[in-house]
Write an enzyme that holds these catalytic residues in place. Structure first.
Site, PDB file in Angstrom:
ATOM      1  N   LEU A 320       0.825  -1.207   0.000  1.00  0.00           N
ATOM      2  CA  LEU A 320       0.000   0.000   0.000  1.00  0.00           C
ATOM      3  C   LEU A 320       0.854   1.250   0.000  1.00  0.00           C
ATOM      4  CD1 LEU A 320      -2.611  -1.033   2.711  1.00  0.00           C
ATOM      5  CD2 LEU A 320      -3.033  -0.825   0.259  1.00  0.00           C
ATOM      6  N   GLY A 323       6.588   3.920   4.446  1.00  0.00           N
ATOM      7  CA  GLY A 323       6.693   5.040   5.372  1.00  0.00           C
ATOM      8  C   GLY A 323       8.035   5.011   6.067  1.00  0.00           C
ATOM      9  N   GLY A 324       8.213   5.947   6.964  1.00  0.00           N
ATOM     10  CA  GLY A 324       9.475   6.036   7.679  1.00  0.00           C
ATOM     11  C   GLY A 324       9.774   4.795   8.507  1.00  0.00           C
ATOM     12  N   GLY A 326       8.635   1.661   7.785  1.00  0.00           N
ATOM     13  CA  GLY A 326       8.609   0.414   7.032  1.00  0.00           C
ATOM     14  C   GLY A 326       7.463   0.385   6.035  1.00  0.00           C
ATOM     15  N   VAL A 328       4.009  -0.897   4.117  1.00  0.00           N
ATOM     16  CA  VAL A 328       2.668  -1.285   4.552  1.00  0.00           C
ATOM     17  C   VAL A 328       2.014  -2.125   3.464  1.00  0.00           C
ATOM     18  CG1 VAL A 328       0.444  -0.459   5.371  1.00  0.00           C
ATOM     19  CG2 VAL A 328       2.489   0.875   5.811  1.00  0.00           C
ATOM     20  N   LYS A 342       1.905  -3.439   8.732  1.00  0.00           N
ATOM     21  CA  LYS A 342       3.128  -2.642   8.619  1.00  0.00           C
ATOM     22  C   LYS A 342       4.297  -3.501   9.058  1.00  0.00           C
ATOM     23  CE  LYS A 342       3.102   1.742   9.630  1.00  0.00           C
ATOM     24  NZ  LYS A 342       3.767   2.824   8.903  1.00  0.00           N
ATOM     25  N   ASP A 439       5.239  13.165  13.853  1.00  0.00           N
ATOM     26  CA  ASP A 439       5.376  13.073  12.400  1.00  0.00           C
ATOM     27  C   ASP A 439       4.023  13.249  11.716  1.00  0.00           C
ATOM     28  OD1 ASP A 439       6.709  12.855  10.021  1.00  0.00           O
ATOM     29  OD2 ASP A 439       6.899  10.668  10.079  1.00  0.00           O
TER      30      ASP A 439
END
Ligand SMILES: *[C@@H]1O[C@H](CO)[C@@H](O)[C@H](O)[C@H]1NC(C)=O
Ligand SMILES: *[C@@H]1O[C@H](CO)[C@@H](O)[C@H](O)[C@H]1NC(C)=O
Ligand SMILES: *[C@@H]1O[C@H](CO)[C@@H](O)[C@H](O)[C@H]1NC(C)=O
Ligand SMILES: *[C@@H]1O[C@H](CO)[C@@H](O)[C@H](O)[C@H]1NC(C)=O
Ligand SMILES: *[C@@H]1O[C@H](CO)[C@@H](O)[C@H](O)[C@H]1NC(C)=O
Length: 634
Positions: A320, A323-324, A326, A328, A342, A439
């Site tokens: 999908l 991200g920072g 890892g 998803v 995730k 974040d």
């Protein structure tokens, strides 16, 4: 004092006793402070669970105990019903009905319990069947003081015998009748023998403190104890404890207590008393007072191989996003539930893994409709997986500047702005631990099928090693969104989240990415541009060209822009708390304070050290100079 215990052997629980008293005196109840979402799904699951319990106790071979679990439901439910063993089937069912009616008053609370003299009913979103003594265990003393028949010391001996015997008795329950005093002890059938014993020891302390009142009860999650000088079970329901006691059993101890107390015996008693008291203090001094309700419980553990097959072995096709923390993946569980998995990329040390467990436990207890729900986790070696509820519409950035740009109306955007503020206010102020997100950015805001916003990735930043927690924007904080005082000095407070929130709100209004300078004709970053337009009294020029807004909406948007600029002020103390933001957003009228100029960090020029940060203030006027020096002075 000799103790000729007159006890009749319990013959059978199966034959139904003429319906007597379901013993529905309420002793203890409570609802978890968190609501399960979505609540209608949850309530339906809860109904199914109660029906399941009812079916179990209605069986012709009557059992006084039932559990039911729906662990893989999005809103998982675990439930347990226990009737006292001396109740007839009819009384047990009556007590259960009373309990169900009472527990329903908790609404969609994700955990609740009701404890009566006759039965106990409890449900939680995590399994608790192995729980013994819990924070919130309590005593209930009643009746006239000194009202107990026989001596207090004698009752203490019976209680002690029960503590010793009940864990060894199949069904974990026993009733004792002696000299006009009725005593009963019971553990939940699903706990281990030692858990049962420990729980009863705590209950023993609670009960002993009630003496010499006429009635006493020790109430806990995993066990129950009661004595009374009024009959509450039939003589034919009693149990002979002798086979379960060490040789000599009660009469020996009775002699020690009842007789002339020698120095050694007295000392031993004192030590036992102090030990029990200490363990009770330890139990009751811990945080919280809700007896075993869903407070901080472990997350649901998924099987690694289930998640592996749910995500087609973490295939590219199921990915999908990244991200920072890892990648998803979309996962389809065996029961048909779609989840987001995730795969964390940042854990190598065992310390990190330890932090992971405690952090995940914390995060999995955060329940708010504007926060993405963590359903559980899984680990295999260094591979740590987090399982989240799946958000049908993906992340907000797609709708602002990605493939679906322009698809959201102002009404929808306004709703997202309010929802985000609510979610953050909850994390900062309402959850029992203040969680800073660190974040906040538009790709961390997810949208469900109704475009309700849910903030994702919260709590994870706390897992980062400290040297990575600022200056390295791949991890906590993303330049453009990060408050200057945090990016530069690592100074962290909830106002850093307020800053990032303000930036995202400006993105939502403008449809422009915060650190994108190449758009249109301005060579300014978004907060600067917004500020320039605000100062020159044309804030509406900020609004996304794809939005068709009427006059009323324009007024609303102006107000929201002003609130966003209050959030991005360079003076940390001047930024509002998120709960104030919620209030400002929801109050139509009412004047707002004038925002001051924001400071913006130039993402392009950063390199290794603090000093390499460059401020892209379009830098004229005293405000700008002031804010920069203020930051440097920290
Ligand atoms: C659950 O059962 C109660 C009582 O039978 C009923 O009022 C309620 O509508 C049910 N809720 C759901 C979601 O099925
Ligand atoms: C009760 O009876 C059912 C079937 O009649 C059986 O499956 C179950 O194991 C029995 N339970 C006990 C506790 O004997
Ligand atoms: C349990 O089932 C019986 C029928 O078998 C029903 O009469 C009773 O109301 C049910 N109790 C609850 C609490 O659902
Ligand atoms: C406690 O005692 C009072 C009066 O003696 C009685 O009304 C009440 O029901 C008792 N409570 C319990 C839990 O037994
Ligand atoms: C126990 O005694 C009660 C009343 O004395 C009687 O109604 C019941 O049938 C007896 N139960 C058993 C299992 O013998």
């Amino acid at each position: 004092m000799p103790v000729p215990v007159v006890i009749l052997v319990l013959t059978s629980l199966l034959s139904s006793v003429a319906s007597g008293d379901p013993q529905t005196t309420l002793l203890n109840s409570g609802c978890s402070q968190y609501n399960a979402t979505p609540s209608d799904t949850f309530l339906a699951t809860l109904n199914a669970t109660f029906a399941d319990l009812n079916a179990t106790i209605s069986l012709s071979n009557f059992s006084n105990f039932a559990t039911s679990s729906q662990p893989r439901a999005i809103t998982s439910v675990y439930a347990l019903l226990q009737c006292r063993t001396y109740l007839s089937k009819a009384d047990c069912m009556t007590c259960f009905s009373t309990a169900v009616n009472k527990i329903r008053t908790c609404g969609a609370a994700n955990g609740a319990r009701v404890i009566y003299d006759g039965c106990m009913l409890r449900y939680e979103s995590n399994s608790f069947f192995d729980q013994g003594t819990q924070v919130g265990n309590t005593q209930l003393c009643n009746g006239s003081a000194n009202g107990v028949e026989g001596s207090a010391a004698e009752i203490k001996v019976i209680v002690q015998d029960l503590v010793e015997a009940v864990p060894k008795i199949s069904g974990y329950a026993a009733a004792v009748e002696k000299d006009g005093v009725y005593t009963y002890a019971q553990c939940v059938e699903t706990v281990t023998r030692s858990t049962c014993q420990q729980c009863l020891q705590v209950a023993q302390g609670n009960i002993d403190n009630c003496l010499p009142n006429a009635f006493g009860r020790g109430i806990d999650a995993g066990c129950f104890m009661r004595y009374s000088n009024v009959r509450f079970f039939e003589t034919n329901q009693t149990t002979d404890l002798t086979p379960y006691l060490k040789s000599g059993g009660s009469s020996k101890k009775g002699a020690i207590i009842g007789g002339v107390v020698g120095g050694v015996g007295f000392l031993a008693l004192l030590v036992i008393f102090l030990l029990i008291k200490r363990s009770r203090d330890a139990q009751t001094n811990r945080r919280g007072s809700i007896l075993g309700a869903t407070e901080l419980q472990g997350p649901l553990k998924f099987h690694y191989k289930d998640l592996k097959s749910a995500t087609k072995d973490f295939s590219e096709e199921n990915k999908l996003g990244a991200g920072g923390f890892g990648d998803v993946y979309k996962g389809l569980l065996k029961n048909g539930t779609i989840v987001a998995v995730k795969r964390l990329a940042i854990f190598e040390t065992s310390r990190a893994k330890f932090d992971f467990e405690s952090e995940v436990k914390l995060i999995s207890n955060v329940h708010h409709r504007n926060l993405v729900r963590l359903l559980g986790c899984s680990s295999k070696g260094n591979d740590l997986l987090l399982v989240y509820e799946y958000m049908a519409n993906g992340s907000l950035d797609k709708f602002l500047f990605g493939e679906k740009k322009g698809a959201l109306s102002w009404k929808q955007r306004h709703n997202i702005i309010i929802g985000m503020a609510r979610g953050l206010a909850y994390l900062h102020q309402e959850f029992h631990v203040c969680i800073l997100h660190r974040d906040i950015k538009s790709n961390n805001i997810l949208l469900d099928e109704n475009f309700q916003p849910k903030i994702g990735d919260f709590g994870l930043a706390r897992l980062l090693p400290h040297d990575l927690s600022h200056l390295s924007t791949n991890f906590a904080g993303t330049l453009g969104y990060t408050a200057p005082e945090y990016a530069i000095h690592g100074t962290l407070s909830e106002k850093a989240d307020t800053y990032s929130y303000g930036v995202v709100v400006l993105e939502i209004i403008s449809g422009r990415k915060c650190n994108d300078m190449n758009l249109e004709h301005t060579a300014q970053y978004l907060p600067e541009w917004a500020w320039t337009l605000y100062e020159t009294n044309e804030p509406i020029a900020l609004v996304d060209k794809s939005l068709d807004v009427d006059e009323d909406e324009a007024e609303e948007i102006e107000r929201v822009i002003k609130i966003a600029l209050m959030c991005t002020q360079s003076t940390v103390a001047a930024r509002p708390a998120m709960s104030d933001v919620v209030v400002m957003l929801l109050s139509k009228g009412g004047s707002l304070l004038e925002p001051t100029k924001p400071t913006f960090i130039d993402a392009g020029i950063r390199s290794t050290g603090d000093t390499a940060y460059n401020y892209s203030s379009s830098a004229s006027g005293p405000n700008a100079a002031q804010s920069i020096s203020e930051i440097s002075a920290r």
